[in-house]
Design an enzyme around this catalytic site. Structure first.
Site, PDB file in Angstrom:
ATOM      1  N   GLU A  20       0.831  -0.998  -0.087  1.00  0.00           N
ATOM      2  CA  GLU A  20       0.013   0.009  -0.067  1.00  0.00           C
ATOM      3  C   GLU A  20       0.996   1.125   0.014  1.00  0.00           C
ATOM      4  OE1 GLU A  20      -2.451  -1.614   3.283  1.00  0.00           O
ATOM      5  OE2 GLU A  20      -4.149  -1.072   2.135  1.00  0.00           O
ATOM      6  N   GLU A  54      -3.773  -9.731   3.450  1.00  0.00           N
ATOM      7  CA  GLU A  54      -4.502  -9.343   4.783  1.00  0.00           C
ATOM      8  C   GLU A  54      -5.723 -10.228   5.040  1.00  0.00           C
ATOM      9  OE1 GLU A  54      -3.693  -7.242   2.875  1.00  0.00           O
ATOM     10  OE2 GLU A  54      -2.879  -5.318   3.603  1.00  0.00           O
TER      11      GLU A  54
HETATM   12  N1  T1G Z   1       4.309  -7.913  11.537  1.00  0.00           N
HETATM   13  C1  T1G Z   1       5.071  -8.251  12.766  1.00  0.00           C
HETATM   14  N2  T1G Z   1       5.957  -9.494  12.614  1.00  0.00           N
HETATM   15  C2  T1G Z   1       5.996  -9.892  11.443  1.00  0.00           C
HETATM   16  C3  T1G Z   1       5.249  -9.734  10.460  1.00  0.00           C
HETATM   17  C4  T1G Z   1       4.431  -8.598  10.477  1.00  0.00           C
HETATM   18  N3  T1G Z   1       3.748  -8.203   9.240  1.00  0.00           N
HETATM   19  N4  T1G Z   1       5.552 -10.623   9.226  1.00  0.00           N
HETATM   20  C5  T1G Z   1       6.436 -11.539   9.727  1.00  0.00           C
HETATM   21  N5  T1G Z   1       6.863 -11.014  11.055  1.00  0.00           N
HETATM   22  C6  T1G Z   1       7.546 -11.857  12.042  1.00  0.00           C
HETATM   23  C7  T1G Z   1       7.588 -13.140  12.090  1.00  0.00           C
HETATM   24  O1  T1G Z   1       6.470 -13.319  13.323  1.00  0.00           O
HETATM   25  C8  T1G Z   1       8.814 -13.790  12.488  1.00  0.00           C
HETATM   26  O2  T1G Z   1       9.052 -13.484  13.871  1.00  0.00           O
HETATM   27  C9  T1G Z   1       9.729 -13.029  11.554  1.00  0.00           C
HETATM   28  O3  T1G Z   1       9.162 -12.080  11.116  1.00  0.00           O
HETATM   29  C10 T1G Z   1       9.987 -13.762  10.213  1.00  0.00           C
HETATM   30  O4  T1G Z   1       8.870 -14.280   9.925  1.00  0.00           O
HETATM   31  C11 T1G Z   1      -2.740  -1.913   6.923  1.00  0.00           C
HETATM   32  C12 T1G Z   1      -3.136  -4.069   8.065  1.00  0.00           C
HETATM   33  C13 T1G Z   1       6.977 -11.541   5.137  1.00  0.00           C
HETATM   34  C14 T1G Z   1       6.546 -13.523   3.803  1.00  0.00           C
HETATM   35  O5  T1G Z   1       0.301 -10.774   6.376  1.00  0.00           O
HETATM   36  O6  T1G Z   1       3.908 -13.525   5.299  1.00  0.00           O
HETATM   37  O7  T1G Z   1      -0.399  -4.729   6.514  1.00  0.00           O
HETATM   38  O8  T1G Z   1       9.099 -15.926  14.808  1.00  0.00           O
HETATM   39  O9  T1G Z   1       8.962 -16.619   9.920  1.00  0.00           O
HETATM   40  O10 T1G Z   1       9.129 -17.336   6.511  1.00  0.00           O
HETATM   41  O11 T1G Z   1      -3.589  -3.188   5.050  1.00  0.00           O
HETATM   42  O12 T1G Z   1       6.520 -13.413   7.679  1.00  0.00           O
HETATM   43  O13 T1G Z   1      11.311 -14.584  13.985  1.00  0.00           O
HETATM   44  O14 T1G Z   1       9.932 -13.839  15.972  1.00  0.00           O
HETATM   45  O15 T1G Z   1       7.121 -15.697   8.377  1.00  0.00           O
HETATM   46  O16 T1G Z   1      10.945 -15.545   5.614  1.00  0.00           O
HETATM   47  C15 T1G Z   1      -0.091  -7.865   6.159  1.00  0.00           C
HETATM   48  C16 T1G Z   1       3.064 -11.481   6.935  1.00  0.00           C
HETATM   49  C17 T1G Z   1      -0.093  -7.612   7.571  1.00  0.00           C
HETATM   50  C18 T1G Z   1       2.820 -10.648   5.916  1.00  0.00           C
HETATM   51  C19 T1G Z   1       8.254 -13.645   5.451  1.00  0.00           C
HETATM   52  N6  T1G Z   1       1.206  -8.461   5.776  1.00  0.00           N
HETATM   53  N7  T1G Z   1       4.447 -12.163   7.047  1.00  0.00           N
HETATM   54  O17 T1G Z   1       8.269 -15.109   5.825  1.00  0.00           O
HETATM   55  O18 T1G Z   1       9.859 -15.383   7.913  1.00  0.00           O
HETATM   56  S1  T1G Z   1      -1.460  -6.581   7.962  1.00  0.00           S
HETATM   57  C20 T1G Z   1       1.475  -9.964   6.143  1.00  0.00           C
HETATM   58  C21 T1G Z   1       4.498 -12.986   6.124  1.00  0.00           C
HETATM   59  C22 T1G Z   1      -1.556  -5.249   7.050  1.00  0.00           C
HETATM   60  C23 T1G Z   1      -2.580  -3.263   6.319  1.00  0.00           C
HETATM   61  C24 T1G Z   1      -2.714  -4.206   6.879  1.00  0.00           C
HETATM   62  C25 T1G Z   1       6.044 -13.699   6.314  1.00  0.00           C
HETATM   63  C26 T1G Z   1       7.000 -13.312   5.381  1.00  0.00           C
HETATM   64  P1  T1G Z   1      10.050 -14.311  14.588  1.00  0.00           P
HETATM   65  P2  T1G Z   1       8.591 -15.485   8.954  1.00  0.00           P
HETATM   66  P3  T1G Z   1       9.469 -15.911   6.478  1.00  0.00           P
END
Ligand code: T1G
Length: 703
Positions: free
Chosen positions: A107, A127
């Site tokens: 975004e 999301e």
């Molecule tokens: N926020 C906080 N922590 C996150 C995070 C996030 N968005 N994404 C990953 N982590 C942490 C995860 O818990 C782990 O922590 C570490 O990073 C590595 O992640 C307004 C509201 C990016 C593809 O849904 O899909 O934006 O265990 O093990 O396999 O519209 O993480 O090491 O302590 O998964 O390489 C939208 C979610 C949010 C993406 C990487 N975004 N993340 O995968 O590593 S809502 C998502 C993923 C939003 C807006 C809305 C994956 C990854 P720890 P990982 P990975």
């Protein structure tokens, strides 16, 4: 210059690089949002800056909002406001994407005026996987460029797409060759040279060219969702927002308010709480005590003993992870069958156009087979997947013990046999671990890693390392009959059978469980898996079944007719191909069994079916926790989510129990105990938690 401690601004040849550095995934936490807002202001005020490039350090462009902030009091600036600040910037803003620009990260990119991406990057709006919707203008800005189709595909699937696809959609303007920062700078300078100024996405309307098609698609997708996303909130809110985006009578700012309201409604929903819990839970299960004490052993060469359904599935999982695999079978004919079972999977992929013949041949070249255990001398880890019979497994383990090098790991795929007993039969019980795959082993992501008494910590950690390399979700389990998942399954299936014998039909129970959110009810599952499997388990357990345990014989009567389910054309249901119909003869069997058992049937409401079914599931989950078979409630949630189709938007049985209230669950169990004190014994852990006012979430946090 440092804007905040996670955002900096560097000026180079008139280009202001606004750099995000917030490991591990550059999540858009408050300091990042503040840094971007202040960085844009600083860039506007700096006469030396003619254009801005937003870029990130580390492995990815911002991968979304900081999910750990959800549920806490919002801290300004809100992400939608930061996006508006970016779009309103008086100077052209280029977003330079690498890694996975997801959610709020994408975004941010959509709010920039131009987008350049590293060729290996991906974009997405996932999301919906959190029970949310893109709440920082994604539902408004993306359709303005792409129209409804690509926007809805991305938002409703939650799946990322390669940036080359993004370029086709029009949301990626340039694919970078080589160093992204250099390419972004050159691109920005080219834009300036060509006199290209700001290009506010909110003012673009190419996505609304064909409003007839746009609105028809909204109607079509809504009808689809009514079938496959019944009861869920976010998918329908996404549709509403995307529909609103194209409404010419609604100004962008007003539509943004509607998007924000819809986002907040989703964020407040139990569904989102459940899915956010699932997101973090599946990343917590790999955090086990042994990881603090040990490092994994080398894992370069793996072997599978047995080429049947499980052995072949495990071999495919290993091959899919890019590793070589050796398959051992008892004779040449069985080995050929095993190889054919493996090749069949890849032949299907070729037939469906998922891979070429050459790719299939290349994968199969990493498969080798033998009937001679001697070839295992240099193997690092062996997984036995032979017949589920202790004597057969002990014989295989004896041959492995003799053939394998010191330090190699012996794993068993048993789904219920006692691994301590098996480990005790060889010279190296410290190298024995359980790897309980779920069929089909190359598809199902759950892997129960069963930890016997004598195994060393480094073997456990190696098993978790293997799970990660296979792309599995690992859950640590202790040794008991059924480990975590099958043990809990056996209990809630009994609760269901008791209700069936007491008056509820299997068809009513299945319907109620489907309404709760499962794809199928327990009797449909039994017909799919094969009633003979459960029958064999019940026979196995008959000798040790406590006399006070109520035993329902309905399933035995059905199996005695040879009605094992889909594979025999009838089980609880009659099957005409994939079409299933209720079977009056089954209802007659149930009526006869009620009579034999002296039971006067009574009505059940769907609510009572749900309450009893999940009270049994949660209570046995407490026992599994109390006995240390599972580490935390979240491990039970992940097991039921990934192995037993528990609806993800409810977070798992223990998360669901927290939402219902543990005191409510306990009261229900206590009220059922009056009819069957043996089955409905409240778990001591559940009683303790209720007495202390603690929740499963408290346990997950170690409180
Ligand atoms: N926020 C906080 N922590 C996150 C995070 C996030 N968005 N994404 C990953 N982590 C942490 C995860 O818990 C782990 O922590 C570490 O990073 C590595 O992640 C307004 C509201 C990016 C593809 O849904 O899909 O934006 O265990 O093990 O396999 O519209 O993480 O090491 O302590 O998964 O390489 C939208 C979610 C949010 C993406 C990487 N975004 N993340 O995968 O590593 S809502 C998502 C993923 C939003 C807006 C809305 C994956 C990854 P720890 P990982 P990975």
């Amino acid at each position: 210059m440092q804007i905040t401690d996670v955002v900096s601004l560097e000026v180079e040849d008139g280009i202001g690089f606004l750099i995000v550095n917030n490991p591990p995934v550059n999540a858009l936490g408050q300091k990042v949002r503040q840094g971007l807002a202040d960085g844009i202001a600083a860039a506007q005020a700096d006469a030396a800056i003619r254009a801005v490039v937003i870029i990130a350090e580390g492995r990815t462009f911002p991968a979304g909002a900081d999910i750990t902030e959800f549920g806490k009091p919002p801290q300004p600036p809100a992400l939608p406001d930061v996006c508006q600040i970016i779009e309103d910037c008086a100077k052209p803003v280029v977003a330079a994407l690498h890694g996975t620009a997801l959610g709020g990260g994408f975004e941010i990119a959509l709010s920039s005026h131009y987008r350049i991406a590293d060729k290996g990057a991906k974009i997405g709006l996932p999301e919906i996987n959190l029970g949310l919707l893109p709440g920082a203008s994604g539902t408004q800005r993306m359709p303005r460029i792409t129209g409804a189709g690509p926007a809805l595909d991305m938002m409703l699937s939650g799946k990322p797409v390669p940036v080359a696809r993004g370029r086709d959609m029009g949301v990626i303007d340039e694919i970078a060759e080589g160093d992204l920062r250099k390419a972004a700078k050159a691109y920005a300078l080219k834009l300036l040279k060509m006199g290209w100024g700001r290009r506010p996405t909110s003012e673009r309307r190419e996505g609304f060219k064909d409003m007839g098609a746009y609105n028809n698609l909204i109607v079509e997708r809504r009808a689809e969702l009514q079938k496959k996303a019944k009861g869920q909130l976010a998918p329908f809110k996404i549709l509403d927002c995307v529909a609103l985006a194209a409404d010419p009578s609604v100004p962008f700012a007003e539509a943004m308010k509607a998007e924000r309201a819809a986002f907040m409604e989703c964020l407040a929903s139990d569904q989102s709480k459940g899915m956010i819990h699932a997101f973090f839970a599946e990343r917590q299960t790999a955090k086990i005590p042994e990881a603090k004490a040990a490092t994994p052993r080398d894992l370069n060469k793996l072997a599978v003993i047995g080429g049947g359904t499980m052995g072949a599935g495990i071999a495919v999982a290993v091959l899919d992870a890019g590793l070589p695999v050796v398959m051992i079978e008892r004779d040449a004919e069985s080995l050929e069958r095993g190889r054919a079972n493996v090749e069949k999977v890849y032949a299907r992929n070729v037939a469906k156009g998922r891979m070429s013949e050459a790719q299939k041949d290349a994968v199969m070249a990493r498969w080798t087979g033998s009937v001679d255990y001697g070839v295992l001398a240099d193997v690092d880890l062996v997984i036995e997947a032979v017949f589920e019979e202790m004597e057969v497994k002990k014989a295989v383990f004896a041959q492995l013990d003799a053939a394998m090098r010191p330090g190699a790991i012996l794993a068993t795929n048993t789904s219920y046999l006692n691994i301590d007993e098996l480990a005790a039969t060889i010279s190296r019980p410290e190298d024995v671990i359980g790897l309980h795959f779920f069929s089909p082993a190359n598809i199902m992501k759950l892997l129960e890693i069963v930890v016997p008494a004598k195994v060393t910590a480094d073997v456990v950690v190696t098993a978790f390392d293997l799970a990660k390399r296979l792309g599995k979700i690992p859950v640590r389990a202790g040794v008991c009959d059924g480990f975590i998942g099958n043990r809990i399954l056996a209990t809630y299936r009994r609760a269901s059978d008791y209700m069936m014998e007491d008056g509820a039909s299997p068809y009513q129970i299945d319907a109620a469980i489907r309404d709760f959110g499962y794809p199928m009810g327990p009797y449909q599952v039994s017909d799919l898996a094969g009633g003979d499997i459960g029958w064999a388990t019940r026979k196995r357990k008959a000798a040790t079944r406590p006399p006070e345990e109520r035993y329902v014989q309905i399933a035995d009567r059905i199996c005695e007719n040879g009605w094992f389910g889909q594979k025999t054309g009838r089980g609880y249901y009659r099957y005409d191909g994939r079409v299933s119909v209720e079977d009056p003869e089954v209802l007659e069997i149930i009526a006869a069994e009620r009579k034999r058992a002296g039971i006067t049937p009574r009505d059940f409401t769907d609510d009572e079916i749900i309450e009893r079914y999940f009270a049994a599931m949660i209570n046995e989950g407490c026992n599994v926790l109390d006995e240390g078979i599972a580490l935390r409630p979240l491990d039970i949630d992940v097991t039921l989510l990934y192995g037993y189709a528990f609806p993800r938007w409810r977070g798992g049985p223990m998360k669901y129990a927290d939402m219902v209230g543990l005191d409510v669950i306990l009261k229900r169990i206590e009220s059922y105990a009056a009819e069957d004190a043996h089955f409905w014994q409240p778990s001591p852990l559940l009683q303790r938690l209720v007495a202390e006012g603690r929740t499963f979430d408290d346990l997950n946090k170690g409180n």
